[in-house]
Design a protein around this motif. Structure first.
Motif, PDB file in Angstrom:
ATOM      1  N   TYR A  93       0.848  -1.197   0.000  1.00 19.18           N
ATOM      2  CA  TYR A  93       0.000   0.000   0.000  1.00 19.18           C
ATOM      3  C   TYR A  93       0.881   1.244   0.000  1.00 19.18           C
ATOM      4  O   TYR A  93       1.913   1.265   0.653  1.00 19.18           O
TER       5      TYR A  93
ATOM      6  N   GLY B  31      -4.816  -7.161  10.995  1.00 13.94           N
ATOM      7  CA  GLY B  31      -3.716  -6.456  10.343  1.00 13.94           C
ATOM      8  C   GLY B  31      -2.748  -7.391   9.645  1.00 13.94           C
ATOM      9  O   GLY B  31      -1.742  -6.959   9.086  1.00 13.94           O
TER      10      GLY B  31
ATOM     11  N   GLY C 228      -3.285  -9.130   6.958  1.00 11.10           N
ATOM     12  CA  GLY C 228      -3.408  -9.094   5.499  1.00 11.10           C
ATOM     13  C   GLY C 228      -4.534  -9.950   4.955  1.00 11.10           C
ATOM     14  O   GLY C 228      -4.607 -10.193   3.754  1.00 11.10           O
ATOM     15  N   LYS C 229      -5.444 -10.389   5.807  1.00 12.00           N
ATOM     16  CA  LYS C 229      -6.541 -11.251   5.353  1.00 12.00           C
ATOM     17  C   LYS C 229      -7.448 -10.535   4.353  1.00 12.00           C
ATOM     18  O   LYS C 229      -7.736 -11.058   3.280  1.00 12.00           O
ATOM     19  N   SER C 230      -7.876  -9.314   4.715  1.00 15.03           N
ATOM     20  CA  SER C 230      -8.758  -8.574   3.805  1.00 15.03           C
ATOM     21  C   SER C 230      -8.038  -8.275   2.504  1.00 15.03           C
ATOM     22  O   SER C 230      -8.610  -8.391   1.416  1.00 15.03           O
ATOM     23  N   THR C 231      -6.779  -7.887   2.620  1.00  7.40           N
ATOM     24  CA  THR C 231      -5.989  -7.610   1.426  1.00  7.40           C
ATOM     25  C   THR C 231      -5.985  -8.831   0.520  1.00  7.40           C
ATOM     26  O   THR C 231      -6.217  -8.725  -0.686  1.00  7.40           O
TER      27      THR C 231
HETATM   28  N1  LIG Z   1      -6.018   1.023   1.868  1.00  9.52           N
HETATM   29  C1  LIG Z   1      -4.930   0.820   2.631  1.00  9.52           C
HETATM   30  N2  LIG Z   1      -3.933   1.736   2.631  1.00  9.52           N
HETATM   31  C2  LIG Z   1      -2.833   1.545   3.387  1.00  9.52           C
HETATM   32  N3  LIG Z   1      -2.615   0.489   4.158  1.00  9.52           N
HETATM   33  C3  LIG Z   1      -3.565  -0.471   4.215  1.00  9.52           C
HETATM   34  C4  LIG Z   1      -4.772  -0.339   3.456  1.00  9.52           C
HETATM   35  N4  LIG Z   1      -5.537  -1.427   3.699  1.00  9.52           N
HETATM   36  C5  LIG Z   1      -4.834  -2.183   4.567  1.00  9.52           C
HETATM   37  N5  LIG Z   1      -3.654  -1.613   4.881  1.00  9.52           N
HETATM   38  C6  LIG Z   1      -2.619  -2.173   5.766  1.00  9.52           C
HETATM   39  O1  LIG Z   1      -2.300  -3.477   5.305  1.00  9.52           O
HETATM   40  C7  LIG Z   1      -2.183  -4.363   6.390  1.00  9.52           C
HETATM   41  C8  LIG Z   1      -3.154  -5.514   6.222  1.00  9.52           C
HETATM   42  O2  LIG Z   1      -4.477  -5.020   6.341  1.00  9.52           O
HETATM   43  P1  LIG Z   1      -5.759  -5.949   6.184  1.00  9.52           P
HETATM   44  O3  LIG Z   1      -5.590  -6.787   4.971  1.00  9.52           O
HETATM   45  O4  LIG Z   1      -6.947  -5.085   6.239  1.00  9.52           O
HETATM   46  O5  LIG Z   1      -5.673  -6.851   7.500  1.00  9.52           O
HETATM   47  P2  LIG Z   1      -6.757  -7.811   8.150  1.00  9.52           P
HETATM   48  O6  LIG Z   1      -7.947  -7.880   7.264  1.00  9.52           O
HETATM   49  O7  LIG Z   1      -6.052  -9.113   8.284  1.00  9.52           O
HETATM   50  O8  LIG Z   1      -7.067  -7.255   9.490  1.00  9.52           O
HETATM   51  C9  LIG Z   1      -2.410  -3.573   7.653  1.00  9.52           C
HETATM   52  O9  LIG Z   1      -1.150  -3.243   8.201  1.00  9.52           O
HETATM   53  C10 LIG Z   1      -3.113  -2.343   7.183  1.00  9.52           C
HETATM   54  O10 LIG Z   1      -2.761  -1.246   7.971  1.00  9.52           O
END
Ligand SMILES: Nc1ncnc2c1ncn2[C@@H]1O[C@H](COP(=O)(O)OP(=O)(O)O)[C@@H](O)[C@H]1O
Ligand SMILES: [Mg+2]
Lengths: 426, 257
Positions: free
Chosen positions: B16, B47, B49-52
């Motif tokens: 990101y 945090g 990276g699951k959603s990512t």
């Molecule tokens: N749009 C974004 N911009 C910047 N950083 C992001 C964004 N979305 C997620 N992150 C970062 O990427 C990492 C993984 O996030 P995410 O996939 O949402 O985690 P999870 O779903 O496992 O809680 C985290 O450190 C988060 O801060």
């Protein structure tokens, strides 16, 4: 340092700030010119109400010094416009404010934070407005001289006192608005609420039977249509008619138009995503902004009735036409501010449309269509209400006034479209 | 496994804000294959990276590096039009924060993907009512989302995702705002769609009980896959205990570290 942060926040919302300053600029110029003209027009000799009898009041309304009548009106309208402009300017700062509040800022600090931003804008727009006012008076004097009216608009000290006290009042209103906004947004957001949550539409509470609804709908439509008949008799009563019309119009919108849109989404909308999306957005836009459209209609018709329902001297006539044009510009801008206040958080909705599979070109079409239909709605109402009133009024300035009502509408529609595009681009 | 691979990632990497000072590497070197008809769970600390990850595999976002294949097609080579079609025809995505249109009623929200797929209005009406009934939000269909609770909104989002009987369901913590009863109802619905329609499901969750409905589970930690288990004929109870064991052992490891 609160001043520096306020300055940064101002920079971040530059385009909104410009519009806010513009409204203030127009208000200043309008009031400045207005008070001086009213003074000049009022030197003609006045009619006084002797012992509260109706005949005298009617005579006052039809022959007397129009500045008294119009002053309250103009000042109220300016305050309303500034309210919406201010709302548009500060609303997107609600989250910012709530975070500050959670971090321990006091309401006074929050108010200061907003006020610093507004005052900076006022310091720019008020002097510019006064300068423009001087220029306009000069132009008007040339027009009066060319018309051999023998009248001159001077700068009267009494008018300046009125002007300054009104401006102080307006600034005071803005301050109050900011205080209450700081308080409200902080409180609402702290409670986890949603400021933008739409109020439920329609319904009269206990009177929810079908028959009663039908009667109310009919009354609504009748009330909306009735005044059109009144316009053809052209009189001072136009103003009252205009207000009745807008009450009826509102009933029609809530009880006929919105339910019709709901049915439309359910039927045609299920065949086309574009129609579902556009109609849904439009439904929300109309409910959110309709009040500002009614205000445009009421104001312009009231001003028109002052022009046609009585005999005016040259300065009065010029003053009314000038006020008509300025109020039209300001009020359409108010419609725009009101709508944009809501549109500024619409990006989320368009992103969602994309996420469930709407392609970009369809989304662009939805956006243009939403704006177009909203202003078409406003335009149709204007043509019906103001149009009939203009025809009935037989004023020589009818074409000028029609242009003054329609051109700002078009300009504002184009501006909204550009603004919306920038919001959706993110 | 011998079934068809419908999703595949190769050396998936997501950064990101790559150009800025606060660049975040949310995923790196993730290689996953999802087979048709699978019910895959994704677990990991917040945090991690699951959603990512699930946004990448479902065309909601694009990788910085590496590749994503959907039905053997590289996502990067798909046109915007193809992606749009894929989304409303094959994919049911349940977002962590619901993503409903606040301007539209629950009915209109749920119906939207069917409209896109040009389903007949009568069918839409019927389907929406059916699924809303199943998820207990039928009485809310004429309300707008801001008038409903978090759990009700989540169920509406689930209805919208499932309305087209999608071949692929991707869900980001779908039970996050649901009570245990509604969670179980949803998992039973997922199981049924998985068994009867052969829908492939990828689901993020942090609830071990919810995870015990899956057939395979991957654990993500700091943007990488740290562990993987399959149910392989285990009964749900044993599977559940195994999941609890793994999640708590990773927690104690972190505590002692
Ligand atoms: N749009 C974004 N911009 C910047 N950083 C992001 C964004 N979305 C997620 N992150 C970062 O990427 C990492 C993984 O996030 P995410 O996939 O949402 O985690 P999870 O779903 O496992 O809680 C985290 O450190 C988060 O801060
Ligand atoms: Mg997440």
């Amino acid at each position: 340092m609160i001043f520096k942060e306020a300055l940064r926040s101002l920079k971040n919302s530059r385009s909104k700030a410009i519009f806010f300053a513009l409204t203030f600029f127009i208000t200043t110029a309008l009031l400045f010119v207005y008070f001086n003209m009213a003074e000049a027009a009022g030197t003609e000799g006045e009619v006084y109400v002797s012992d509260n009898n109706l005949a005298d009041i009617i005579q006052l309304l039809s022959k007397g010094n129009i500045s008294n009548l119009m002053m309250v009106f103009v000042v109220i309208m300016c305050s309303i416009d500034l309210f919406f402009a201010n709302d548009f300017f500060v609303k997107n700062k609600a989250k910012e404010l709530a975070v500050r509040l959670i971090c321990g800022a006091t309401y006074i600090q929050l108010t200061m934070y907003l006020l610093i931003q507004t005052v900076i804008l006022l310091l720019v727009s008020i002097p510019l407005g006064i300068l423009t006012g001087f220029g306009l008076l000069h132009v008007f004097n040339m027009i009066l001289a060319a018309g051999n009216t023998g009248m001159v608009i001077g700068i009267s000290s009494f008018a300046m006192v009125e002007f300054i006290s009104i401006m102080v009042f307006v600034v005071f209103v803005i301050t109050l608005l900011n205080c209450s906004f700081a308080y409200k947004s902080g409180a609402v957001l702290l409670a986890g609420g949603n400021i933008g949550a739409m109020k439920k539409s329609g319904g009269y509470g206990f009177t929810n039977t079908k028959f009663f609804q039908l009667i109310l709908n009919l009354i609504g439509i009748a009330a909306a249509v009735l005044p059109i008949a009144g316009f053809f008799r052209s009189s001072g009563g136009l103003a009252v008619m205009a207000i009745i019309a807008c009450v009826g119009l509102d009933r029609t919108v809530t009880n006929v138009l919105i339910p019709a849109m709901n049915r439309y989404v359910r039927k045609t909308g299920t065949k086309s995503t574009k129609e579902t999306a556009v109609t849904g957005f439009l439904r929300r836009d109309i409910q959110f902004s309709k009040i500002t459209i009614y205000l445009v209609l009421i104001d312009l018709i009231v001003l028109l009735s002052m022009l046609s329902g009585r005999e005016n001297n040259a300065v009065e006539e010029l003053m009314i036409v000038f006020t008509f044009i300025s109020i039209s510009i300001m009020q359409w801008m108010t419609v725009m501010f009101r709508l944009e206040t809501d549109l500024s958080s619409r990006k989320k909705e368009y992103d969602i449309l994309g996420q469930i599979g709407t392609d970009e070109s369809t989304r662009t079409k939805i956006m243009h269509s939403e704006i177009f239909r909203f202003y078409l709605f406003a335009g149709i109402l204007t043509v019906i209400y103001l149009g009939t009133a203009l025809i009935a009024s037989h004023t020589a300035q009818a074409p000028l006034l029609a242009a003054a009502a329609v051109i700002p509408l078009i300009a504002v529609a184009v501006t909204t479209d550009l603004y919306y595009r920038s919001v959706l681009k993110g | 496994m011998d079934t068809e691979v419908i999703l595949k990632t190769v050396n998936l990497k997501k950064v990101y804000n790559p150009e800025s000072m606060n660049a975040v590497t949310a995923l790196h070197d993730v290689n996953v294959e999802v087979h048709k008809g699978e019910f895959l769970g994704v677990m990991g600390p917040s945090g991690s990276g699951k959603s990512t990850f699930i946004n990448m595999i479902s065309t909601m976002d694009y990788p910085t590096d590496g590749r994503v294949y959907i039905n053997n097609k590289n996502v990067m080579n798909m046109t915007a039009n193809e992606i749009g079609h894929f989304r409303y025809e094959n994919l049911g995505f349940i977002f962590q924060d619901f993503n409903l249109l606040d301007t539209h009623t629950m009915f209109e929200n749920i119906a939207m993907p069917m409209t896109l797929a040009k389903v007949k209005p009568e069918v839409i009406e019927k389907r929406v009512n059916e699924i809303a009934e199943r998820l207990n939000i039928k009485q809310l269909l004429n309300k707008i989302p801001p008038e409903c609770s978090g759990g009700q909104r989540q169920r509406a989002a689930i209805c919208r995702a499932l309305i087209n009987d999608p071949g692929l369901i991707v869900a980001d913590e779908p039970t996050g705002a649901l009570d245990s009863e509604n969670s179980e109802e949803l998992m039973e619905l997922f199981e049924k769609m998985n068994r009867e329609n052969g829908s492939t499901i990828v689901m993020v969750t942090h609830d071990s009980f919810v995870a015990s409905f899956t057939s395979r589970l991957i654990f993500i930690k700091d943007g990488q896959i740290s562990q993987e288990i399959t149910r392989d004929g285990m009964d749900q109870d044993t599977y559940f205990r195994k999941i609890v064991e793994i999640s708590s052992s990773s927690r104690t490891r972190r505590k002692t570290a």
